[in-house]
Design an enzyme around this catalytic site. Structure first.
Site, mmCIF file in Angstrom:
data_model
loop_
_atom_site.group_PDB
_atom_site.id
_atom_site.type_symbol
_atom_site.label_atom_id
_atom_site.label_comp_id
_atom_site.label_asym_id
_atom_site.label_seq_id
_atom_site.Cartn_x
_atom_site.Cartn_y
_atom_site.Cartn_z
ATOM 1 N N GLN A 568 0.818 -1.211 0.000
ATOM 2 C CA GLN A 568 0.000 0.000 0.000
ATOM 3 C C GLN A 568 0.854 1.265 0.000
ATOM 4 O OE1 GLN A 568 -2.968 -0.048 3.152
ATOM 5 N NE2 GLN A 568 -3.184 -2.266 2.965
ATOM 6 N N CYS A 569 2.056 1.190 0.551
ATOM 7 C CA CYS A 569 2.935 2.353 0.626
ATOM 8 C C CYS A 569 3.902 2.367 -0.561
ATOM 9 C CB CYS A 569 3.737 2.338 1.929
ATOM 10 S SG CYS A 569 2.706 2.418 3.401
ATOM 11 N N THR A 570 4.405 3.548 -0.850
ATOM 12 C CA THR A 570 5.416 3.672 -1.905
ATOM 13 C C THR A 570 6.763 3.324 -1.299
ATOM 14 O OG1 THR A 570 4.148 5.451 -2.936
ATOM 15 C CG2 THR A 570 6.439 5.234 -3.594
ATOM 16 N N VAL A 571 7.209 2.100 -1.536
ATOM 17 C CA VAL A 571 8.478 1.639 -0.995
ATOM 18 C C VAL A 571 9.552 1.866 -2.055
ATOM 19 C CG1 VAL A 571 9.752 -0.320 -0.078
ATOM 20 C CG2 VAL A 571 7.311 -0.071 0.425
#
Length: 699
Positions: A568-571
């Site tokens: 879900q996060c921009t890694v």
């Protein structure tokens, strides 16, 4: 005969020994606004040039007693068509500016003064000074401008010659001692009338009985010759800037040099009116003016110089010593204006050597819409500010969380507290804190996306969001897609293509990034895109370039469903976002500096031969791989079945509007049907498709 004896021989009948006439030098007075105008001239026009620049000064004969004679350089002194006001006298000046403080200190001041005096000498000997007497009040302005600190160093020179040795047999007389009140009024009336065209600073005067008449300076020989056989008196006249009771102003020196060179063979004695005009209770008064009787007999005709005599004229500084003055305007300027000038400084310096053809105005006037105010949005906004962009609107619906400030450089710890501020609003305010002249705005908006079903309760809100987004895109010139999901880019891609806007995308991977510009479509034409055989081998025209979705064979859908936290996060590696932000900003700058703007062709090959702009060729896309420290610039054509920019999708959007969009939001299959992707899927059987799972290796 000694010099002392020569003076003694010139005693008048009263036994008074003639004394050398002493005049009062000018004191410079530079308006603070002049330095602002000069800064613009230096940055935009002069740049590294040290060529002489004409500048206009002025002086008056109306100053308050006790003040030194002042030469004024006003804020508009660099305007070539500037004319002196009715009650001031024109002074012709030259400005020479150096590029370094060392050069300002080391330049030979003697050579500078001599160069200025040479121009004056030529005007005197050629007769030009008779046609334009203002050159007799010429000056030199030698400067260095430290544009980073707003320190301006300057040194004035008012060139004058040591020739002739002007003597006066009796002290200068005031008008009240030399003239009657009626004569004073007559002279003042003739001086202030518009009937005779004469230079305000230098002129001739005739007196017949008690009537005075002012004439142009060049008429003096004719008037003096006629007066020798009549009862008229003829005077030389100056508008005297001095306020001292017995010393005329500096301008008299060069007038007497002109007189000695031109007329001393005929006459050795002259009467000079040093006219000073003050206004008392609304009435003009000239009673404090002077009449000086000058004797040039100390300079025999045989000693008239054939070459330029020695000169002097450098102004003393405020400490009374020979040296320059310095004015520090940083403390007096409006901090906002100071920041505005400083922000543009580095950009304008580019034009001095590296890119003289750079058009900074077109960048500054570009209105940029940033969709996404996160890691990419913050970095892109800062880069755009660096390029001088003044209009930025940020759009985002999220709030600042505690993990954001370390990577998203427009946020601070205080933005995270109390549930967090809206990113778009906080980022826009941060831009104003950085530079108050920014026209920045934050819009809290959730962008509707394909595959994200719109329920009945959300219908009105989604419709309003679509309308707001359409209006925002319509109001801006460049649209940046900086969101963190694929499907969120679809709606602005469609709207941007339909409105023929310049759309740029930046997307991040773990150690890679994509930056690209979308092709600008020819909306409303029924002509199909050229076949691939008609595409030039070395380049692709701007209208045929693909968009972000042109390389996909499936429509965008809901990518946030059933995802773990890391999905879900921009890694991404921290440096990747800054690389992408820098490249997408520079891509916009290259487009704006290209003659074809958004329609600039893109090279297919790495070293393709395409039309370049001021900042070089404009690629279609850039793909960076931080793991290999590699950057590629691939180019691809638009796709006839593209879900974002194909003709069928744009036609449906333009004809059906929100009804079409609502169907797409509720079903990605409908988008594939409209674009033709579903038909493409049916045309390809399973034997022609390789299905690769995450476990299979690609060699």
């Amino acid at each position: 005969m000694s010099a002392r004896e020569g003076v003694a021989a010139g005693m008048d009948h009263s036994g008074r020994e003639p004394t050398i006439l002493q005049s009062v030098p000018f004191s410079s007075a530079v308006d603070a606004g002049f330095w602002h105008h000069f800064t613009q001239l230096k940055l935009d026009v002069l740049q590294l040039s040290e060529q002489a620049v004409p500048v206009m000064g002025s002086y008056t004969n109306t100053d308050t007693p006790g003040l030194p004679p002042r030469l004024y350089v006003e804020y508009d002194a660099l305007e070539r068509r500037k004319t002196a006001s009715r009650w001031s006298c024109h002074a012709t000046g030259t400005l020479i500016n150096t590029n370094t403080i060392e050069e300002f200190r080391n330049r030979s001041k003697q050579d500078l003064l001599k160069g200025s005096a040479t121009t004056l000498w030529e005007a005197i000997t050629s007769g030009q000074a008779l046609q334009d007497p203002s050159v007799l009040a010429s000056f030199l302005m030698f400067t260095f401008a430290d544009l980073k600190k707003y320190h301006f160093y300057y040194w004035f020179a008012f060139p004058a010659f040591t020739y002739p040795k002007a003597m006066h047999k009796k002290p200068p007389q005031s008008f009240t001692d030399a003239l009657t009140q009626k004569e004073i009024e007559s002279l003042l009336a003739s001086y202030t009338s518009q009937e005779v065209d004469f230079n305000q600073g230098f002129f001739s005067i005739t007196k017949s009985d008690e009537e005075f008449t002012v004439h142009p300076l060049r008429d003096y020989p004719k008037l003096r010759t006629a007066a020798d056989s009549s009862n008229q008196e003829v005077y030389l006249g100056i508008s005297d800037p001095s306020t001292l009771p017995s010393n005329p102003g500096w301008t008299l020196r060069n007038l007497l040099t002109l007189v000695a060179i031109r007329w001393s063979k005929q006459w050795q004695s002259y009467k000079v009116v040093c006219l000073r005009v003050r206004t008392r209770n609304g009435v003009q008064d000239a009673s404090h003016s002077l009449v000086v009787e000058v004797d040039l007999s100390e300079e025999p005709e045989s000693l008239i110089p054939s070459e330029m005599p020695p000169c002097l004229g450098w102004e003393k500084n405020e400490r009374g010593k020979m040296g320059p003055r310095m004015v520090n305007l940083s403390a007096n300027m409006d901090p906002t204006r100071l920041a505005e000038s400083a922000v543009d400084l580095n950009l304008k310096l580019m034009r001095w050597r590296v890119a003289p053809q750079l058009n900074l105005g077109v960048v500054q006037q570009t209105h940029c819409l940033l969709l996404g105010a996160g890691t990419l949005g913050c970095a892109v906004a800062r880069c755009l500010m660096g390029w001088g962009v003044r209009h930025i609107t940020l759009v985002d619906s999220a709030k600042v969380s505690y993990s954001n400030p370390v990577r998203q450089n427009l946020f601070t710890f205080s933005d995270c507290q109390s549930g967090g501020r809206h990113k778009a609003v906080a980022a826009a305010e941060a831009l104003l804190q950085i530079f108050p002249k920014m026209n920045s705005k934050g819009v809290v908006l959730s962008i509707p996306m394909p595959g994200h079903t719109v329920g009945e309760s959300l219908l009105n809100q989604v419709k309003e969001d679509v309308s707001t987004l359409e209006q925002l895109i319509d109001e801006h010139d460049a649209i940046f897609l900086l969101m963190d999901s694929r499907e969120s880019r679809w709606l602005p891609t469609v709207i941007g293509a339909a409105k023929q806007k310049l759309v740029l995308t930046a997307a991040l991977g773990f150690d890679s990034f994509l930056v690209m510009r979308h092709g600008i479509r020819e909306v409303g034409t029924e002509v199909s895109l050229p076949s691939t055989t008609a595409i030039p081998r070395n380049s692709i025209p701007g209208k045929m370039l693909g968009c972000y979705f042109c390389n996909d064979v499936v429509a965008p859908g809901n990518s946030t469903h059933d995802r773990t936290l890391d999905q879900q996060c921009t890694v991404t590696r921290p440096g990747v976002s800054y690389l992408a932000a820098g490249h997408v900003t520079e891509l916009l700058a290259a487009i704006l500096q290209h003659p074809d703007k958004g329609l600039a062709e893109a090279s297919v090959k790495e070293q393709g031969n395409v039309k370049e702009g001021v900042l070089g060729p404009v690629p279609h896309s850039l793909r960076g791989f931080l793991g290999r420290h590699q950057l590629l610039t691939p180019a691809s054509t638009s796709f006839d079945q593209c879900s974002g920019c194909c003709r069928e999708v744009l036609k449906a959007y333009m004809e059906e509007g929100f009804e079409f969009l609502l169907k797409v939001f509720n079903s990605t299959a409908y988008l594939e049907e409209v674009s033709g992707l579903s038909r493409l899927h049916h045309c390809v059987d399973d034997s022609q498709v390789w299905e690769l799972s995450d476990e299979e290796d690609m060699e």
